[in-house]
Write an enzyme that holds these catalytic residues in place. Structure first.
Site, short mmCIF file in Angstrom:
data_model
loop_
_atom_site.label_atom_id
_atom_site.label_comp_id
_atom_site.label_asym_id
_atom_site.label_seq_id
_atom_site.Cartn_x
_atom_site.Cartn_y
_atom_site.Cartn_z
N ASP A 124 39.30 40.76 40.35
CA ASP A 124 38.45 40.63 41.54
C ASP A 124 37.34 39.61 41.33
OD1 ASP A 124 39.99 42.42 42.82
OD2 ASP A 124 38.57 44.11 42.66
N GLY B 77 37.32 37.30 39.07
CA GLY B 77 37.99 36.01 38.88
C GLY B 77 38.27 35.33 40.22
N GLU C 63 40.90 34.16 32.69
CA GLU C 63 41.76 35.07 31.94
C GLU C 63 41.45 36.46 32.48
OE1 GLU C 63 42.95 37.73 29.94
OE2 GLU C 63 41.75 37.15 28.20
N CYS D 69 42.97 43.70 28.07
CA CYS D 69 43.58 43.07 29.24
C CYS D 69 45.10 43.02 29.10
CB CYS D 69 43.00 41.68 29.46
SG CYS D 69 42.95 40.70 27.97
#
Ligand code: NAI
Ligand code: MG
Length: 790
Positions: A246, A248, A265, A299
């Site tokens: 979000d 990003g 990323e 991630c």
């Protein structure tokens, strides 16, 4: 029974605590309160907030909330430092990076303890994984600093980089950002995440100790608002961000039209695929690493277990048994597996998502194990009885929670694995190397681990496909995102296009003397525009030379559908694509006179030179098709990492107004060479060269759907294409307003974009555009890790 005999009986671990004292002493030496590190000095602490230990809830230190003025001061310092820093020789920069690497190693235990205190991660991980990888990253990039000009001829650093990082690997993410930026010759303003500022501040002191020139590294602490101030600062040349998808997307939108470089990323929901012939015990251990490493706040966590149905029951039973042996506890205890989550809000977020999983029909399993009292601790959890539409299957949970689904065939595994908006990583377990290597290229993810998981190395690029972001960290690709061609900064505004003659008031007058409207080309067939309208095409004297279809949303939809059906182009052999591009060139050569005449008709210019240049360009990229390829890395563990160059997917191209043939071909050729099907919007003013081109496509064995041509209003079609989720990347030659719009509208599925922003990119320049400039933008690198050793 005495104590030792008792331990032998139960085989229980005793606590093996690491002392927090050295880290607490370091904090105390700063009186427990920190300013920002700007221009080589500490600012007076301003408005502060607490950095807490999530294992106890205690405050560790006060850190300053960076204001827009603080950010501005840091940017000014970085700008001032850039001139001399970028003028240093590569060898000089290498020595600084090496000094930082050595100092990180020297103080590695202090870093590890401080990291575990502030973040809650087990000391076993910060000590053995995070901090060694940080040192490795600076070592590796010392070499890149020195060899930059050899390996990236003609490239220059961006300038000042704004870098915003998350809290899950605080120092490691800092290293992934700062090492390549400095190696390339940039200076930086970095903001650590609000939960975990401390190791970044300790790192600032390391920079001082290394004698790094003032202003090269600036650390500003704060919340999202501080990050926003960095993103918005007009004197920052590039933004690098790691964090949630979000944020990003918000950063992508905020930087649209600014010309700032951008690498993102972002999140993931990575599949962990276990085939029935896997070494099950190893796959279980791998899974523990995949989803319970760092409490699942990773991630690239293997958070979606896909297990073959034939072994599902056995595998889950073993997994539950293994889960019951995991130890959750004090992060500074060297004998625990799982520490604390980063903060109470993260615990809350994970709990809410699990609750949602239950409401949607999932069954949660948690082992009967002890949790420490207080602190941000959660048990490892497993959710079964879920399907792809469930929230817990689709959303990144970012906690110690695994979801499980089964599959029957390899095809089904691939379909399930790719059924996500993310594409960061994937893991494949199978003892059949042929099967594993068959699956790896089919998974849309930037990193694929075979019979292993969560392997990282500075020499191996890391980053995502799709909504997991773009750009890479580590490896040569990672250096690439901190460099740009020197000539880009000298680009002048494109000359204003001559206004087209006004449309006649009566549409019927437009087509006088023209009996045929040039068709569009979709899915290998000529297509009439859905609108039923056409647009006049004028010659240089305002004379009508033809008509082209007025493409609309529906035509784009059809073209995208056709292009998606042609994605197999990307897995056809490079040799095959090369042959087809050569054949295109040859067939264009046959029609040279006809195409030259068409150019003259539309532009008034002698067309032969442009046709010849287009033929040459097709030849050039036919030549590249089987040469622009990957590398095999040799990371410091028993594995190879194959860096495979893959197409991005369906590419939308908005060609320039000028050079009706070459303008399109210069962009089409690299896209096709690398395996991307294309939706092309040719020159709005002079579209007829490319509507003629379908005849060349048809005689050259280009599979249907690989090239689709939709004519019409470029800006309108650009918007439709930029918003379309079936498009994976978009290249747009257009004015500043159109370019900004395209970048903004690309946010939906985070398309990769290249826009000309009203600048004069002279696509006829072979030196600039016959090489890797567009090849790089037409591809993404996937790193496939394969362990070896019997
Ligand atoms: P976040 O994306 O909000 O935070 C990451 C960094 O961005 C922090 O330094 C933050 O201060 C900064 N930031 C926040 N808003 C910003 C803005 N508008 N402009 C510029 N910078 C901004 O992540 P958050 O809120 O800490 O975590 C929320 C969720 O995001 C997690 O539950 C997880 O699902 C996901 N996440 C994913 C990460 C990944 O590496 N994939 C890392 C961190 C979070
Ligand atoms: Mg903290």
């Amino acid at each position: 029974m005495n104590k030792i005999a008792q331990i032998f009986q139960t085989l229980e671990y005793g606590p093996a605590p690491e002392s927090a004292q050295p880290a607490l002493d370091w904090i105390k030496a700063h009186d427990g309160v920190f300013g920002h590190f700007i221009n080589g000095a500490w600012t007076k602490p301003g408005k502060t907030f607490s950095s807490d230990n999530p294992a106890t809830g205690e405050s560790l230190a006060q850190v300053s909330e960076g204001s827009a003025e603080d950010v501005d001061k840091a940017v000014k310092a970085a700008r001032a430092a850039f001139k001399s820093w970028s003028a240093l020789s590569g060898y000089e920069r290498a020595k600084y990076l090496y000094a930082i690497a050595r100092l990180v190693q020297k103080h590695s235990r202090l870093f590890a303890v401080l990291e575990s205190l502030d973040n809650g991660k087990p000391i076993r991980e910060s000590r053995d994984i995070d901090i060694p990888l940080v040192a490795r990253h600076f070592y590796h990039h010392a070499g890149w600093a020195q060899h930059r000009d050899r390996e990236f001829p003609g490239a220059v650093p961006y300038g000042v980089c704004g870098q915003i990082i998350p809290w899950n690997f605080p120092l490691l993410m800092l290293a992934w950002k700062i090492a390549p930026a400095l190696a390339a010759g940039n200076t930086v303003v970095l903001k650590p995440a609000e939960f975990t500022s401390l190791t970044a501040l300790l790192f600032a002191e390391i920079c001082e100790k290394a004698g790094l020139p003032k202003g090269v590294v600036n650390i500003v602490t704060g919340f999202g608002e501080t990050g926003q101030a960095i993103v918005a600062h007009p004197d920052i040349d590039k933004i690098a961000f790691t964090g949630s998808t979000d944020v990003g997307k918000a950063i992508r939108a905020a930087t649209a039209g600014t010309g700032k470089g951008l690498s993102l990323e972002l999140g993931g929901k990575s599949p962990y695929i276990v085939f029935e012939d896997a070494d099950i015990d190893s796959a279980i251990e791998g899974l523990v690493d995949a989803i319970w490493f760092n409490q699942g706040q990773v991630c690239c966590a293997g958070s979606r277990l896909l297990v073959q149905e034939s072994i599902e029951e056995r595998f889950i039973a073993k997994l539950k048994l293994r889960m019951s042996k995991l130890r959750v506890g004090d992060p500074l205890d060297k004998a625990i597996d799982i520490g604390a989550l980063v903060a109470p809000v993260q615990v809350e977020r994970v709990r809410e998502l699990m609750q949602k999983g239950i409401e949607e029909g999932g069954s949660v399993y948690e082992p009967d194990i002890d949790l420490p009292a207080g602190g941000c601790f959660l048990k490892p959890a497993l959710i079964t009885d879920v399907s792809p539409a469930n929230t817990v299957v689709a959303e990144e949970i970012f906690g110690p929670v695994l979801v499980v689904m089964s599959f029957r065939t390899p095809e089904e595994a691939v379909a399930l694995a790719n059924n996500t908006r993310y594409g960061l990583a994937a893991t494949i377990w199978s003892e059949n190397i042929n099967l594993a290597l068959d699956i790896a290229p089919k998974i849309k993810a930037g990193v694929v681990w075979i019979n292993g998981t969560n392997n990282f190395d500075a020499a191996v690029g890391f980053g995502g496909y799709k909504e997991s972001g773009f750009g890479r960290e580590g490896g040569k690709e990672g250096m690439g995102v901190y460099l740009k061609p020197a000539w880009e900064k000298d680009l002048k505004p494109a000359p204003a296009a001559k206004a087209s003659p006004a449309k006649p008031a009566n549409p019927l007058d437009a087509s006088q003397g023209i009996d045929q409207t040039a068709k569009m080309y979709i899915g290998g067939k000529q297509a009439r525009p859905d609108s039923g309208y056409s647009r006049p095409v004028f010659g240089p004297a305002g004379n009508l030379v033809g008509e082209a279809g007025e493409g609309n949303r529906k035509d784009i939809r059809n073209a995208v559908e056709a292009a998606r059906a042609a994605l197999g182009w990307g897995t056809s052999s490079a040799h095959n694509r090369a042959q087809i591009l050569y054949f295109l060139a040859e067939n264009l050569q046959y029609r040279r006179a006809e195409f030259a005449a068409r150019i003259k008709e539309q532009t008034g210019e002698k067309g032969e030179a442009e046709v010849d240049a287009a033929i040459e360009r097709l030849f050039a990229f036919a030549g590249w098709a089987d040469k622009y390829d990957g590398a095999v890395h040799n990371p410091p563990l028993r594995a190879i990492a194959a860096a495979m160059v893959e197409p991005i997917g369906v590419l939308a191209i908005l060609a320039p107004q000028a050079r009706p043939l070459l303008g399109s071909v210069a962009l089409l050729a690299p896209a096709l060479a690398m395996g991307n099907p294309v939706v092309l919007v040719p020159s709005e003013k002079s579209p007829l060269s490319m509507t003629d081109f379908y005849q060349v496509l048809e005689t050259s064995d280009v599979p249907s759907g690989v090239v689709n041509v939709v004519t019409g209003d470029s800006a309108v079609l650009a918007k439709t294409l930029a918003e379309h989720d079936g498009i994976d990347a978009i290249w747009c030659v257009g004015d500043a307003a159109t370019s900004t719009m395209v970048e903004k509208a690309s946010v939906g599925n985070l398309k990769q974009t290249w826009t000309s922003r009203g600048l004069n990119y002279d696509l006829s320049d072979t030196e600039k555009f016959e090489g890797d400039y567009f090849l790089r933008r037409a591809t993404q690198v996937k790193n496939v890790w394969v362990p070896y050793g019997a």
